[in-house]
Design a protein around this motif. Structure first.
Motif, PDB file in Angstrom:
ATOM      1  N   SER A 241      -0.033 -28.632  49.901  1.00  0.00           N
ATOM      2  CA  SER A 241      -0.302 -28.306  48.881  1.00  0.00           C
ATOM      3  C   SER A 241      -2.000 -28.444  49.485  1.00  0.00           C
ATOM      4  CB  SER A 241      -0.029 -29.119  48.058  1.00  0.00           C
ATOM      5  OG  SER A 241      -0.413 -30.634  48.252  1.00  0.00           O
ATOM      6  N   SER A 242      -2.607 -29.299  49.809  1.00  0.00           N
ATOM      7  CA  SER A 242      -3.948 -29.299  50.139  1.00  0.00           C
ATOM      8  C   SER A 242      -4.701 -28.135  50.664  1.00  0.00           C
ATOM      9  CB  SER A 242      -3.945 -30.577  50.499  1.00  0.00           C
ATOM     10  OG  SER A 242      -4.092 -30.621  52.160  1.00  0.00           O
TER      11      SER A 242
ATOM     12  N   ARG B  94      -4.751 -25.080  47.931  1.00  0.00           N
ATOM     13  CA  ARG B  94      -6.396 -25.360  47.378  1.00  0.00           C
ATOM     14  C   ARG B  94      -6.970 -25.406  48.006  1.00  0.00           C
ATOM     15  NH1 ARG B  94      -4.706 -30.441  46.120  1.00  0.00           N
ATOM     16  NH2 ARG B  94      -5.252 -31.630  47.084  1.00  0.00           N
TER      17      ARG B  94
ATOM     18  N   GLU C 263      -7.604 -21.511  48.526  1.00  0.00           N
ATOM     19  CA  GLU C 263      -8.193 -20.770  46.929  1.00  0.00           C
ATOM     20  C   GLU C 263      -9.933 -20.916  47.030  1.00  0.00           C
ATOM     21  OE1 GLU C 263      -5.497 -22.217  43.972  1.00  0.00           O
ATOM     22  OE2 GLU C 263      -3.800 -21.592  45.219  1.00  0.00           O
ATOM     23  N   GLN C 264      -9.616 -22.212  47.145  1.00  0.00           N
ATOM     24  CA  GLN C 264     -11.342 -22.893  46.938  1.00  0.00           C
ATOM     25  C   GLN C 264     -12.414 -22.030  47.599  1.00  0.00           C
ATOM     26  OE1 GLN C 264     -11.506 -26.307  47.228  1.00  0.00           O
ATOM     27  NE2 GLN C 264     -10.566 -27.437  45.555  1.00  0.00           N
TER      28      GLN C 264
END
Length: 303
Positions: free
Chosen positions: A37-38, A41, A44-45
């Motif tokens: 999940s990290s 994320r 995407e960032q």
């Protein structure tokens, strides 16, 4: 071609980032990634924040990140190497589910080990794997890792630098045919690497380490030794080249330094051998057609 060919490439583009995002949306891919999940994320960032086409610097924060390419120069996965002290943790993913079970994981592990031990100079490489991830556990064990620690949620497997080099010498890490190097050539090449600290030496060190060492008088006449002249096929192009030390290299005369991509690739192979190798920025198929001059077989042992 004994094993699938994989090359690890450090440049990460926006296109790669979108490919990674697609892989991370597949639950089969992320099921056993503890930080999936990290990671998703972060990707995407990175895409949202940086509008530049090259994102390598973002992906190398806290470690080194590589895209894994197959023989057809298609990205099939990634490797992350995180060094802490003498240890280096390896994380790898084969991204497309359809590619699983084809041996790509093992080839990717071997390429990651080459970088961790011969470039990053780790003393130990560690892989932390969920106990239910039997495919990954088998892959690392087949590559020579030993179980170090076991808990209900995590198995830690490890390999030492000494074991890695022994497996290289035993031929267990080879992705292609056996190669041969004379005692004199090996000593000279090791001296060259010691003094040429800025030279790209990882692949050359890997090849020398795994080579079968023979006396100059006993090397077969169809083996590519230093200062040999060879007819080879680079994909569909037929070329005559000489394999020389860096100080003797000359492009116009097709005298190739042993530190060049093709020079390192052909060292120690025999007539009829074919190998896949990264040349500049893409995979090339190299076949040794004929050794037309070899110093040892001609009695020129001083070369």
């Amino acid at each position: 071609m004994n094993k699938p060919f994989i090359s690890l490439r450090p440049e990460i583009t926006r296109t790669h980032a979108f490919t990674l995002m697609n892989w991370m949306k597949d639950e089969r891919v992320t099921r056993y990634l503890s930080d999936s999940s990290s990671v998703s994320r972060f990707i995407e960032q990175a895409v949202d924040r940086a509008q530049m086409p090259i994102l390598t610097h973002l992906f190398n924060q806290g470690g080194r990140f590589f895209m894994a390419y197959d023989r057809s120069d298609r990205p099939v996965g990634f490797v992350r190497l995180v060094k802490s002290g003498a240890d280096c943790e390896i994380v790898l993913v084969v991204g497309e589910h359809d590619n699983w079970g084809q041996g790509l994981g093992g080839s990717t592990i071997r390429e990651g080990l080459k970088l961790a031990f011969l470039d990053m100079r780790a003393e130990n490489v560690v892989a932390k794997i969920h106990p239910n991830n039997t495919r990954s556990l088998r892959g690392f064990e087949r590559c020579g890792f030993h179980l170090q620690r076991e808990t209900p949620t995590l198995n830690s497997l490890a390999m030492s630098a000494g074991r890695y080099r022994q497996l290289l010498r035993d031929g267990a890490m080879a992705g292609s045919a056996e190669i041969y190097v004379t005692e004199i050539d090996k000593a000279r090449l090791q001296s060259l690497m010691a003094f040429e600290e800025e030279a790209p030496r990882v692949d050359l060190e890997h090849e020398i380490e795994r080579a079968i060492v023979v006396e100059p008088q006993r090397v077969a006449g169809d083996v590519v030794t230093m200062n040999s002249r060879v007819v080879l096929h680079l994909d569909d192009e037929r070329e005559e080249v000489a394999l020389v030390y860096p100080q003797d290299a000359e492009d116009r005369a097709r005298k190739l330094s042993v530190l060049s991509d093709i020079g390192t690739a052909i060292l120690g192979y025999q007539e009829g051998d074919a190998i896949d190798w990264m040349v500049t920025d893409r995979t090339r198929r190299i076949r040794i057609e004929k050794v037309i001059y070899q110093p040892e077989s001609s009695g020129d042992l001083h070369l």
